[in-house]
Enzyme design. Structure first.
Site, PDB file in Angstrom:
ATOM      1  N   GLU A 119       0.646  -1.258   0.001  1.00 54.74           N
ATOM      2  CA  GLU A 119       0.067  -0.054  -0.050  1.00 54.74           C
ATOM      3  C   GLU A 119       0.778   1.236  -0.016  1.00 54.74           C
ATOM      4  O   GLU A 119       1.770   1.480   0.536  1.00 54.74           O
ATOM      5  CB  GLU A 119      -1.057  -0.087   1.203  1.00 54.74           C
ATOM      6  CG  GLU A 119      -1.983  -1.110   0.983  1.00 54.74           C
ATOM      7  CD  GLU A 119      -2.994  -1.261   2.017  1.00 54.74           C
ATOM      8  OE1 GLU A 119      -4.020  -1.998   2.139  1.00 54.74           O
ATOM      9  OE2 GLU A 119      -2.741  -0.612   3.258  1.00 54.74           O
ATOM     10  N   CYS A 369      -1.632   5.953   9.975  1.00 56.46           N
ATOM     11  CA  CYS A 369      -0.311   5.325  10.597  1.00 56.46           C
ATOM     12  C   CYS A 369      -0.802   3.818  11.102  1.00 56.46           C
ATOM     13  O   CYS A 369      -1.639   3.876  12.143  1.00 56.46           O
ATOM     14  CB  CYS A 369       0.268   6.311  11.543  1.00 56.46           C
ATOM     15  SG  CYS A 369       1.730   5.667  12.477  1.00 56.46           S
TER      16      CYS A 369
END
Length: 398
Positions: A119, A369
């Site tokens: 990703e 994150c």
């Protein structure tokens, strides 16, 4: 160096790859993928074809300044050389398997690398646009609060699969220029994987990011984040100069041993000593490192732990990013409350540390994150999961 905008199974204590070892999968064709070559290697390749070095520079400019992948589009290259390149070389970036867009403008791409996915995340802000890039398929470090780590580890990415993420994103963002989409100005090696466990592919990719005939970013705008592979960090300082961020996440070894298991091999004191050695060599960091600290409710977020963190970092010039933890299925943690984060931040600022509470971006598309997962076939034979779908799927062995 001038700076331009970009428009167009391994154990925890695995040693860094040796200078002559690059972990890759076999190329799909016998042609040379020029995205695997930095400028020096490109010039060597062109010399083998009997061409002068400036021809390699010309091709790199078309590849990275304009994101062209067809030699016939390179109009200042003579037809004979274009035909020769068509026979022996290609410009093959990984393709996008899926795109998701957040309400805050963040874009997440699932990028196909062989039969798996990593990703890549584009994060626009008022004064910049940052691209978060993956370095491995999965991760071997097993940090307990990170979704990627729960997927296990498969392999390192090739240079072309790392720089190809930047190339693909720059091409897409360039096509959106008319909509006011901000060009990429910063790249952070903070996606899936531990970059220092893939040093021999990550360093050439970062070199291309900063090359004037590549993407032309300044070394202050390319950041590598590490959880603390100390021998490789020492090696990095001799190979390239980029901005450094460290994933610390705890003020004491007993806590870090549990949530960042590599700490059992390279403890906080050893890690920070290596960071200071890197800072002594680096000009990209402005004399200080960025410390990343994920806030886990009642795990590492007490006022006492803020004092401990300040004491821990007293000899390491740094700024501190406090990061709200982003949940994923099955995780045993909770996000620290705003009040606990505020108290923690105030303690650090009282000690004189520049402290920033990071704004969560892209959490509605699992792009924040610690949420990147992709699709990983784990060589340690853990269950294969595709977190983007949120469901386990059948185990496939490699």
């Amino acid at each position: 160096m001038s700076e331009q905008l970009l428009t167009a199974s391994t154990p925890i204590d695995a040693a860094p790859l040796s200078d002559n070892t690059v972990q890759t999968t076999a190329p799909a064709t016998s042609k040379i993928n020029l995205l695997d070559l930095n400028r020096q290697q490109m010039r060597e390749f062109f010399a083998e074809m009997g061409e002068k070095p400036f021809r390699a520079d010309q091709v790199m400019k078309w590849m990275y300044h304009y994101c062209y992948d067809d030699f016939e589009q390179m109009t200042d290259i003579n037809k004979g050389l274009r035909a020769k390149l068509q026979r022996v070389a290609e410009i093959r970036a990984p393709e996008v398997a899926e795109e998701q867009r957040s309400v805050d403008g963040t874009i997440k791409w699932a990028i196909k690398v062989g039969d798996q996915q990593v990703e890549t995340v584009y994060i626009p802000e008022a004064d910049r646009a940052t691209l978060c890039v993956s370095s491995q398929v999965g991760c071997a470090l097993e940090c307990k609060f990170c979704s990627t780590a729960q997927q296990g580890f498969n392999r390192n990415l090739r240079v072309s699969e790392i720089i190809g993420q930047v190339w693909r994103a720059a091409k897409i963002i360039g096509s959106l220029k008319s909509t006011g989409t901000r060009p990429i100005t910063n790249v952070v090696m903070m996606g899936m994987g531990e970059p220092l466990l893939n040093l021999n592919n990550v360093v050439p990719a970062m070199d291309i990011m900063m090359d004037d005939f590549g993407f032309g970013l300044s070394k202050r705008r390319v950041t590598l984040s590490t959880s603390g592979v100390v021998p490789a960090l020492d090696k990095l300082g001799d190979m390239i100069d980029v901005a450094l961020a460290i994933s610390l996440h705890a003020p004491t070894d007993d806590i870090r041993d549990e949530i960042v298991p590599i700490n059992r091999k390279y403890n906080i004191e050893t890690f920070l000593a290596a960071v200071r050695r890197y800072l002594d060599k680096s000009k990209a960091n402005g004399g200080r490192v960025t410390v990343e600290y994920v806030m886990l409710d009642h795990i590492n977020d007490s006022t006492e732990q803020a004092h401990q963190l300040a004491e821990c970092l007293k000899d390491t010039p740094c700024k501190i990013n406090l990061i709200p933890w982003n949940p994923f299925p099955g995780a045993p943690y909770g996000r620290s409350s705003n009040s606990r984060v505020d108290r923690f931040s105030k303690v650090l600022m009282e000690y004189g540390f520049t402290t920033i509470v990071r704004k969560t971006r892209g959490d509605d598309i699992d792009a924040a994150c610690g949420q990147l997962a992709g699709e990983v076939i784990d060589r340690t034979k853990r269950t294969l999961k595709k977190k983007m779908a949120g469901e386990p799927i059948a185990i496939k062995t490699v």
